[in-house]
Motif scaffolding. Sequence first.
Motif, PDB file in Angstrom:
ATOM      1  N   TYR A 198     -50.358 -14.718 -11.214  1.00 27.81           N
ATOM      2  CA  TYR A 198     -50.940 -14.699 -10.365  1.00 27.81           C
ATOM      3  C   TYR A 198     -52.608 -14.499 -10.914  1.00 27.81           C
ATOM      4  CZ  TYR A 198     -47.224 -18.264  -9.767  1.00 27.81           C
ATOM      5  OH  TYR A 198     -46.470 -19.097 -10.410  1.00 27.81           O
ATOM      6  N   GLY A 199     -52.571 -13.426  -9.682  1.00 26.70           N
ATOM      7  CA  GLY A 199     -53.685 -13.119  -9.066  1.00 26.70           C
ATOM      8  C   GLY A 199     -54.394 -12.108 -10.182  1.00 26.70           C
ATOM      9  N   VAL A 200     -54.081 -11.663 -11.343  1.00 29.10           N
ATOM     10  CA  VAL A 200     -55.105 -10.904 -12.686  1.00 29.10           C
ATOM     11  C   VAL A 200     -55.302 -12.393 -13.330  1.00 29.10           C
ATOM     12  CG1 VAL A 200     -54.825  -9.458 -14.935  1.00 29.10           C
ATOM     13  CG2 VAL A 200     -53.173  -9.166 -12.691  1.00 29.10           C
ATOM     14  N   LYS A 201     -54.839 -12.807 -13.738  1.00 25.99           N
ATOM     15  CA  LYS A 201     -54.893 -14.461 -14.515  1.00 25.99           C
ATOM     16  C   LYS A 201     -56.100 -15.409 -13.182  1.00 25.99           C
ATOM     17  CE  LYS A 201     -51.583 -15.612 -16.720  1.00 25.99           C
ATOM     18  NZ  LYS A 201     -50.044 -16.137 -16.336  1.00 25.99           N
ATOM     19  N   LEU A 202     -56.336 -15.570 -12.668  1.00 26.84           N
ATOM     20  CA  LEU A 202     -57.076 -16.096 -11.617  1.00 26.84           C
ATOM     21  C   LEU A 202     -58.481 -15.394 -11.295  1.00 26.84           C
ATOM     22  CD1 LEU A 202     -54.428 -17.900  -8.887  1.00 26.84           C
ATOM     23  CD2 LEU A 202     -56.260 -19.326 -11.669  1.00 26.84           C
ATOM     24  N   ASN A 203     -58.188 -13.680 -11.756  1.00 24.33           N
ATOM     25  CA  ASN A 203     -59.199 -13.178 -11.456  1.00 24.33           C
ATOM     26  C   ASN A 203     -60.261 -11.998 -12.141  1.00 24.33           C
ATOM     27  OD1 ASN A 203     -59.934 -13.607  -7.944  1.00 24.33           O
ATOM     28  ND2 ASN A 203     -57.698 -13.429  -8.183  1.00 24.33           N
ATOM     29  N   PRO A 204     -60.275 -12.601 -13.424  1.00 20.08           N
ATOM     30  CA  PRO A 204     -60.611 -11.712 -14.741  1.00 20.08           C
ATOM     31  C   PRO A 204     -61.061 -11.033 -14.505  1.00 20.08           C
ATOM     32  CG  PRO A 204     -60.709 -14.224 -15.130  1.00 20.08           C
ATOM     33  CD  PRO A 204     -60.322 -13.729 -13.779  1.00 20.08           C
ATOM     34  N   ARG A 205     -61.432  -9.697 -14.450  1.00 18.62           N
ATOM     35  CA  ARG A 205     -62.171  -8.459 -14.656  1.00 18.62           C
ATOM     36  C   ARG A 205     -62.738  -8.005 -13.146  1.00 18.62           C
ATOM     37  NH1 ARG A 205     -64.028 -12.488 -17.992  1.00 18.62           N
ATOM     38  NH2 ARG A 205     -65.338 -14.028 -15.929  1.00 18.62           N
ATOM     39  N   ARG A 206     -61.611  -8.607 -12.201  1.00 19.79           N
ATOM     40  CA  ARG A 206     -61.859  -7.966 -10.769  1.00 19.79           C
ATOM     41  C   ARG A 206     -60.183  -6.656 -10.549  1.00 19.79           C
ATOM     42  NH1 ARG A 206     -62.819 -10.926  -5.772  1.00 19.79           N
ATOM     43  NH2 ARG A 206     -63.189  -8.715  -4.390  1.00 19.79           N
ATOM     44  N   LYS A 207     -60.916  -5.592 -10.468  1.00 15.40           N
ATOM     45  CA  LYS A 207     -60.419  -4.177  -9.917  1.00 15.40           C
ATOM     46  C   LYS A 207     -59.299  -4.913  -8.604  1.00 15.40           C
ATOM     47  CE  LYS A 207     -59.946  -0.646 -12.826  1.00 15.40           C
ATOM     48  NZ  LYS A 207     -61.983  -0.133 -13.762  1.00 15.40           N
ATOM     49  N   LEU A 208     -57.674  -4.274  -8.557  1.00 10.58           N
ATOM     50  CA  LEU A 208     -57.425  -3.894  -7.031  1.00 10.58           C
ATOM     51  C   LEU A 208     -58.475  -3.128  -6.325  1.00 10.58           C
ATOM     52  CD1 LEU A 208     -55.304  -4.348  -5.749  1.00 10.58           C
ATOM     53  CD2 LEU A 208     -54.408  -2.109  -6.340  1.00 10.58           C
ATOM     54  N   SER A 209     -59.291  -1.777  -6.939  1.00 12.86           N
ATOM     55  CA  SER A 209     -59.250  -1.571  -5.939  1.00 12.86           C
ATOM     56  C   SER A 209     -60.661  -1.937  -5.317  1.00 12.86           C
ATOM     57  CB  SER A 209     -59.757   0.226  -6.341  1.00 12.86           C
ATOM     58  OG  SER A 209     -60.626   0.199  -7.200  1.00 12.86           O
ATOM     59  N   GLU A 210     -61.584  -2.264  -6.371  1.00 17.40           N
ATOM     60  CA  GLU A 210     -63.045  -3.282  -5.398  1.00 17.40           C
ATOM     61  C   GLU A 210     -62.258  -4.656  -4.695  1.00 17.40           C
ATOM     62  OE1 GLU A 210     -65.247  -6.646  -5.618  1.00 17.40           O
ATOM     63  OE2 GLU A 210     -63.430  -6.487  -7.627  1.00 17.40           O
TER      64      GLU A 210
END
Lengths: 421, 375
Positions: A198-210
């Motif tokens: 869910y998280g990766v899919k819904l927040n594409p292009r965002r990195k965890l650290s950011e």
Amino acid sequence: MNGILKTTALPYCKGCGHDLIAKKSAAALEKLQFTPLDVVVVTDIGCHGIIDKCLNTHTVHGLHGRSVALGAGITFGLDNPEKKVLVFIGDGGSTIGLQHIMEAARLNLNMTVVVHNNMLYGMTGGQTSGLTPQGFCTTTSADGNPFSGYDICELTSTAGASYSARIMGVGDITPSLAEAFAVKGFSLVEIMEICPSYGVKLNPRRKLSEIVESSGRKIGVWRNEKKSFIMQQGKKKNDLLASVEEVKNDFPATLEKDISLVISGSAGEGVQSAATLLARAAMRSGCHVTQKGSYPVTVGVGFSTAEVNLSPAPINFHGIDVPDVAVVTSGDGLTHSKKRIEGMKKGVLFIDESLDTPETGAEVVRHDFRSVGARSASLYALLFFANHTGLIDYEAIFRTIQESGLKEKVPVEKLREKLLQ
Amino acid sequence: MQNNSVEKKVLIEGSLLITESMARAGADSFIGYPITPANLLYLYGSRRMPLMLPAPDEITTLQWMSGLAATGRIPVTATSFPGFALMVESINMAFMMELPMVIVLVQRLGPATGTATCGSQGDISLLRGMISGGHQLPVLCTSSFEDCWSLPARAVSLAAELRTPVVLLTSKEEVMTQKSFDMSLLEEITPVKLKSYEGEETYRPYMVKEGELSPPFLPVANGKWQVRLNASTHDTNGILQHSNEEAMANTRRLDAKAREKLKDYTYYQLDEQEGARTIVVSYGITALAARDVVYSMREKGKKVSLLVVKTILPVPAVYADIMANYHKVIVAEENINAQLVDLIYGVQRPENVVPVGSIGKMITPGEILKEEDCL
Ligand SMILES: Cc1ncc(C[n+]2csc(CCOP(=O)(O)OP(=O)(O)O)c2C)c(N)n1
Ligand code: SF4
């Protein structure tokens, strides 16, 4: 010897951060030389919680959000620093069960909580939790979470936890986990991760650290120099019956039929203790008795009423609708008992001289009960009732006062003098 | 020290007897959260139990109790509806994990916060339906001071023997009223022990021996065998399963546990009068009034029988059997929806069964039975 984990094939989606946490937690426990049976892993409800079957430790799988409280109960019960209680919980469980985390931190119980913070409710489909950062997209906040999330480490640290830490869920996190697991007292590690489904899919292009950085959450450790909770063992607790005072039957029986009595006065004027003295005195004369009080929730103001049943035979039903005897020593008491007194078709009403007598079918005896002082008015009124009716020997009341250690507090001589005037 | 025939009169509340009885039976921890009218039990619990913990709410109460029970303790608590409502999911958990504990439920007037200082008997329908799946916990109800001594100890031993939460039902007027009482009448209480696993084969936490219904116990963190406790649907190893056969058999066993042992803990007082065609049935606080009116009718030469039920759940079939022998059955309880009648008969209430109810005040002896009711 068995390792902590039974298998390395864990039941999570591919790429899920929970996999790393489980494996590195096992490695950290082994590094600290815990054997599987030294460890109780308490798991919450959520994706992270399906790890049980992969563990060789003791496992306890309870309710959503309650695992920290359940683990706390186990910690209290074990009270053994050689054993390790480890709780696995998600950010969802930490939201619904925040109180339990704060409580365990406040008490500084000897346990570790591992918060799997993937910033959303994984198992139920990716909804927003109380730990979801502002702006992070979830299935239920497609445009980004409008609210900011809790900083769980700041919270537990403020509550008094020995150790709180936030780490990124990447790489070899074994040393950080081992540091937390070794703490004596409450430790919590919040591990930041992102749910691929869910998280990766819904927040594409965002990195965890950011995401973590922009949410303002610091990576680091919060410490409190505080001793771990230790149970006060071995305090011998007394048999409750042993401390109950026996009431001897040392006065002749005077009562021939049941009497129900209601005494109403003001809070702080000794209504309940006067009623208890009467009840005990009646028992000395062989009576069976019941006594109960009623007063407003704020016990220090307003009315105070006691209901007493006296009977030569055992008492079953002890409710008093319309009493045989009503005793009123103050205006508060009159207001509270007025209806009942109006309902009396017979019997006796003893009422303080300063008060208006309500309409009643009872015989009315007016007397200056308050002349002995407000604090003794109720006791005096009951002595007066005993003397006036002869139903109970007033000497039995005096004797009870004497033996109950109230002698210092009660102006016995003054009461006796007044009574016999 | 008990059971001597020398009279020893004291003035005490039922709360004191309940607490001491549970402690002597083996309850060793009291977890409390304040609520009227259960506060006296909290106070006495704190003075008596080897371990007392003040919980921050009633969900925590039940979770701490469950954790303690998982380590081999027998915890107890006391509450009233608002607190009990918060406990319900966690009681389901303890039921599913098979953890022994006693919850004293002191009834007060509802709904919701209702009236904290007013007694009531409004919670047995809730107790009947509180476990998802319709399974049942044993519920015992006190109806006298003697019961305040004997039933709490039985609740503790039942909890240990069946490995289940047990509810001890009472009400405000029973636990907060002081009463003269002869302590020499108290029977001896023997402490219970959890039946623990002593086998040499790998321990399976939810495996029961042939012919038995409750698994032997081992505490978590013991050094010999792995223990798995699980509130989700699970197999005999305590491992989560969707709905396979083994897991469903386990859930069926949980359902059977309380019912099949019921005959061992069916408690009631039956006082039948030769030739009586009317019977008064009651429980809890109203049983006091029921006793009074039955005895006074008999003094007037009327014939009437009395049944006081103490095991409320699961409902023993014997109650309906007894009631079926009478032409008129009067069931008195302090609610306005005949909850006990409902439990016994459902929608098929026979016409000769007459409920007597009340809210906001105790039912008086005179309201239960008139002379013309004694057929
Ligand atoms: C009292 C209660 N409310 C709701 C649920 C449904 N529920 C099951 S798992 C879950 C969310 C889990 O999310 P999280 O704790 O973050 O763990 P994750 O799945 O992300 O590992 C919820 C809300 C429940 N089981 N119990
Ligand atoms: S749904 Fe998300 S949290 Fe759950 S296992 Fe899959 S990746 Fe992990």
